[in-house]
Design a protein around this motif. Structure first.
Motif, PDB file in Angstrom:
ATOM      1  N   GLY A 381       0.810  -1.215   0.000  1.00  0.00           N
ATOM      2  CA  GLY A 381       0.000   0.000   0.000  1.00  0.00           C
ATOM      3  C   GLY A 381       0.839   1.259   0.000  1.00  0.00           C
ATOM      4  N   ARG A 384       2.488   1.645  -3.671  1.00  0.00           N
ATOM      5  CA  ARG A 384       1.522   1.921  -4.739  1.00  0.00           C
ATOM      6  C   ARG A 384       2.114   1.657  -6.125  1.00  0.00           C
ATOM      7  NH1 ARG A 384      -0.275   6.475  -5.789  1.00  0.00           N
ATOM      8  NH2 ARG A 384      -2.451   5.955  -6.192  1.00  0.00           N
ATOM      9  N   LYS A 412      -6.459   3.544  -1.278  1.00  0.00           N
ATOM     10  CA  LYS A 412      -5.393   4.310  -1.924  1.00  0.00           C
ATOM     11  C   LYS A 412      -5.591   4.372  -3.432  1.00  0.00           C
ATOM     12  CE  LYS A 412      -2.015   3.159   1.684  1.00  0.00           C
ATOM     13  NZ  LYS A 412      -1.767   4.535   2.181  1.00  0.00           N
ATOM     14  N   PHE A 414      -5.257   2.056  -6.118  1.00  0.00           N
ATOM     15  CA  PHE A 414      -4.438   1.464  -7.171  1.00  0.00           C
ATOM     16  C   PHE A 414      -4.832   0.019  -7.455  1.00  0.00           C
ATOM     17  CE2 PHE A 414      -2.374   0.442  -3.284  1.00  0.00           C
ATOM     18  CZ  PHE A 414      -1.545  -0.651  -3.473  1.00  0.00           C
ATOM     19  N   ASP A 783       1.765   8.843 -11.676  1.00  0.00           N
ATOM     20  CA  ASP A 783       1.709   7.706 -10.761  1.00  0.00           C
ATOM     21  C   ASP A 783       0.321   7.083 -10.658  1.00  0.00           C
ATOM     22  OD1 ASP A 783       4.363   7.928 -10.190  1.00  0.00           O
ATOM     23  OD2 ASP A 783       4.106   8.941  -8.266  1.00  0.00           O
TER      24      ASP A 783
END
Length: 818
Positions: A381, A384, A412, A414, A783
């Motif tokens: 986590g 990521r 988060k 992703f 990202d």
């Protein structure tokens, strides 16, 4: 992330993907110079030579070391699998709209020379040669597609990491030596086994040599004896005048050297040693084979004894262990695989599907969550990244605390972790002959498919793709494929010829049976070519019971061996049947001829758009807890399930338990390219647009909320669809922003798994507005990671068509709808 991790990640992102010729160069030389060797010996020698000669490096700040190519984020070339696509695409591979790779002009010329030598000798060449003319034509049309299998290795497997860490490489070498000494050399069987054992010994020796090289390199770098030479020459210690590292880095390098020396032959003793050997095995097996979905199994289980002992002896802290795990994830991210452009569209974002599984029950049936489970979850986590592909094994006794920790990571945004359900998978394995202890020890492989690590053969899923919508449209047109205009199985009439819906269903069943058999025949050709030309020797040595049986994996060396193809367009098939039933056969409000004309014109004729909207909005749709629509999908997909369960793979009867087929819906990103070759369909879908992904509802048609989706998916016979029932759901970030929202999602997941026997679920937590902005302004969202299918990818790495498919998916909230 701390400063070390931040810098390591930045360096990876700064490195442009490129092509590396080192492996191709070495393998070509070995194959040319040692053509007399049996294929198993030749494969092992080529691997060992590569491990002894390829460029190795240790980058600044690394704690976990190893590289599979000559430069960071460089993709090796595997010419023994396929070269036609390389010759066709190498001059433009740096100009792709996604997954582009740089390569210099001199290297292009060398690569072309290498490829020309391999022409006629590759896996793809042999696979095509084994296909009948009819199968070749079916494959060429794309109704059945197996290009990835013909151009790559098998993969889709996890080795016995627990055993590797217990025995070490010398322990495996001893097992191979003992087996070889017991062989009767006077028989053909004994001769073949002896050659395999020689090959296994060679590959294990190469593995040890590879680790020893890193030991020497780390020690040399610590002492400052590496001369300032080109990177490609920095493969061995020697020279003088190199930079002397500062005291802290020198200590780190000496520890890396010590660790490599400790694990080059002997079993690891510490957590860091065990993690480093685990990563080395992952790395070397990817150098051996071009297969993807090589997975790391239940890492929280086999590494936990080392972590627990180190904690008791004050040799590692939780923070130090988390940093080491994060370093490992970054090393996984460096690994690159180059695919043909057409195959790249089926694996959008360049995934390697390196799955790490945590949670679940242990071999005795007790909750297996431990402190390392939380550390792995937290480190994934925090980083990521797109690798590893993290899976949580859910079971009814799992604590809310661990599920809350998983929700924190999911929030988060992703796409990780995904959830697989022990309550379905374990009984399903036992029903297939897997021991209860092994069944409890399963892990996710690649996306959502499952296997027992180190005891299961290749390709738990990932065999050929079957485009169900091409089959359905052929059924409506007397067997003629709407795209290629070819007829492979003459039908029993056109849609207008069927007197009732049951005649249509019988015609559909007939076509599905035919194309299912065709897909199995294509698989048999590819599997035979794989066995003959590219057996994976080291991977076989590390999988039970290949050593004991004297067989590599393709010969039947594994304890268990079940496989699955991938069926694409399931939801579209159900929705199309629902529309035809309602409008053509029940209401009779749309004549069959009118519908077929509209489909042929892609709804562009007079009244075509209005008709399309009726089909799209007024017919029942799968994903809304509608028993009629769901039931039609289950019945039609059942035709495939019933047929595929009759078939066997090429290892059947040669040793493994099983040897059969089961269905699978983990179709990765194939829904987009598969849809691009499908004409308009009766569910209101326009020609060329994506099909539904996995077992998920078609985008935008699941309008009754996430619970309704759960109920629809639960009507599928999950225990029979053992290649995985993949369900993707998209939620807005606000949907799980609060603690009460997350508690509600946990309750929904428990209900789906405990009461509805759901197989799998995963979440994209990202808003439509964010995705639209990321497409328009990619530089602002470097990202951004999204869940594509059974894996996550950087949004910017996806082609436009795949980005649009993710944007179009239904965005749910957690409020029930009327």
């Amino acid at each position: 992330m701390n400063e070390r991790l931040t810098q390591l990640k930045q360096r990876i992102f700064a490195a442009a993907p490129s092509l590396c010729l080192q492996r191709a160069r070495i393998y070509t030389r070995v194959y040319r110079e040692h053509a007399e060797l049996p294929i198993v010996r030749l494969r092992a020698l080529a691997l060992r030579t590569t491990l002894e000669e390829m460029t190795i490096r240790i980058d600044e700040g690394e704690l976990i070391v190893g590289n599979h190519s000559g430069a960071k984020r460089a993709a090796p070339i595997f010419p023994e699998y396929a070269v036609d696509w390389i010759l066709k695409e190498v001059d433009s591979i740096d100009k792709r709209q996604a997954e582009s790779y740089s390569i210099g002009e001199a290297e292009k010329a060398e690569l072309k020379e290498i490829c020309l030598w391999w022409k006629g000798r590759t896996l793809q060449d042999r696979s095509h040669a084994l296909l009948s003319p009819e199968l070749s034509e079916i494959h060429e049309t794309g109704i059945v597609r197996a290009e990835g299998n013909m151009t790559s290795g098998d993969g889709h497997i996890a080795i016995n990491h627990r055993k590797l860490l217990e025995l070490g490489l010398s322990g495996y070498a001893d097992l191979v030596a003992a087996a070889g000494n017991a062989v009767d050399p006077t028989t053909r069987e004994g001769l073949l086994k002896s050659q395999l054992y020689l090959a296994m010994a060679d590959s294990l020796a190469g593995f040890t040599a590879f680790i020893r090289r890193f030991q020497a390199l780390a020690h040399s770098m610590a002492e400052g004896t590496m001369a300032d030479r080109p990177l490609a020459d920095k493969t061995m210690p020697g020279g003088s005048g190199g930079p002397v590292p500062d005291d802290e880095r020198r200590t780190e390098l000496l520890e890396i050297a010590r660790i490599c020396g400790a694990i080059a032959e002997d079993p690891p003793e510490t957590f860091r040693e065990a993690l480093q050997l685990t990563y080395f095995s992952q790395l070397v097996l990817q150098i051996e084979s071009n297969g993807h979905s090589l997975s790391l199994g239940r890492m929280d289980q086999y590494l936990y004894p080392f972590y627990e002992r180190d904690r008791e002896l004050y040799r590692v802290t939780a923070d130090e262990a988390e940093e080491l795990l994060s370093c490992c994830w970054l090393k996984l991210l460096e690994v690159k695989k180059v695919r043909s452009w057409s195959h790249t569209r089926y694996s959008a974002g360049g995934p390697l599907y390196q799955n790490v599984t945590i949670g679940g029950v242990d071999r005795t049936g007790r909750d297996a969550v431990n402190e390392l489970s939380y550390l792995i979850l937290r480190s994934v986590g925090a980083m990521r990244l797109t690798q590893p592909n993290l899976t949580v094994r859910y079971h009814s006794g799992m604590s809310d605390d661990f599920l809350k920790a998983a929700m924190d990571v999911i929030s988060k945004g992703f796409g990780m972790p995904a959830f697989n359900n022990d309550e379905v998978v374990i009984p399903g394995m036992v029903e297939r002959g897997v021991s209860i202890e092994d069944a409890r020890d399963y892990s996710a492989i690649g996306c959502i498919e499952v296997a027992v690590p180190g005891r299961w053969g290749y390709r738990t899923t990932g065999m050929s793709f079957l485009n169900l919508m091409r089959v359905f449209l052929a059924t409506l047109d007397d067997g003629r494929d709407a795209t290629s205009r070819k007829t492979f199985l003459p039908g029993t009439g056109h849609l207008a010829d069927f007197s009732d819906f049951e005649e249509l269903m019988e015609a559909l069943k007939r076509q599905i049976v035919f194309y299912t058999r065709a897909s199995v025949a294509v698989d048999a050709a590819v599997d035979t070519a794989l066995e003959e030309l590219v057996p994976d020797i080291l991977l076989s040595a590390l999988t039970d019971d290949c050593i004991a049986r004297g067989k590599h994996l393709k010969e039947g060396g594994a304890v268990y061996d079940f496989i699955s193809g991938l069926q694409v367009g399931i939801a579209n098939l159900g929705n199309s049947l629902a529309a035809v039933l309602k409008f053509v056969f029940q209401d009779r409000s749309i004549p069959a001829a009118e519908l077929m004309q509209a489909l042929a014109e892609d709804f562009s004729g007079p009244g075509g758009e209005a008709l399309r909207l009726r089909l799209l909005n007024k017919a029942p749709k799968y994903g809304n807890d509608d028993e009629k629509a769901d039931g039609l999908l289950v019945r039609a997909y059942g035709f495939y399930i019933e047929e595929i369960e009759k078939h066997r793979n090429t290892r059947y009867g040669r040793g493994p338990i099983g040897g059969g087929y089961y269905p699978g819906t983990s179709s990765i990103s194939a829904n987009v390219p598969s849809g691009s070759v499908v004409r308009a369909s009766p569910d209101g879908r326009k020609a060329g647009t994506p099909l539904a992904e996995g077992a998920s509802p078609s985008s935008g048609t699941d309008v009754s909320g996430p619970t309704a989706v759960f109920k629809s998916v639960a009507r599928l016979p999950a225990r029979r669809i053992f290649g995985g029932v993949l369900l993707n759901q998209k939620l807005s970030p606000q949907a799980i922003a609060g603690e009460s929202d997350r508690a509600k999602l946990i309750a929904m997941i428990r209900t789906f798994f405990d009461e509805l026997d759901g197989w799998h679920v995963q979440y994209n937590i990202v808003s439509r507005s964010t995705l639209l902005d990321a497409k328009a302004h990619p530089e602002k969202h470097r990202d951004l990671v999204v869940r594509v299918a059974g894996y996550s990818a950087y949004f910017n790495d996806l082609a436009s068509e795949q980005q649009d498919d993710i944007i179009a998916r239904t965005e749910h909230d957690l409020r029930e709808r009327a």
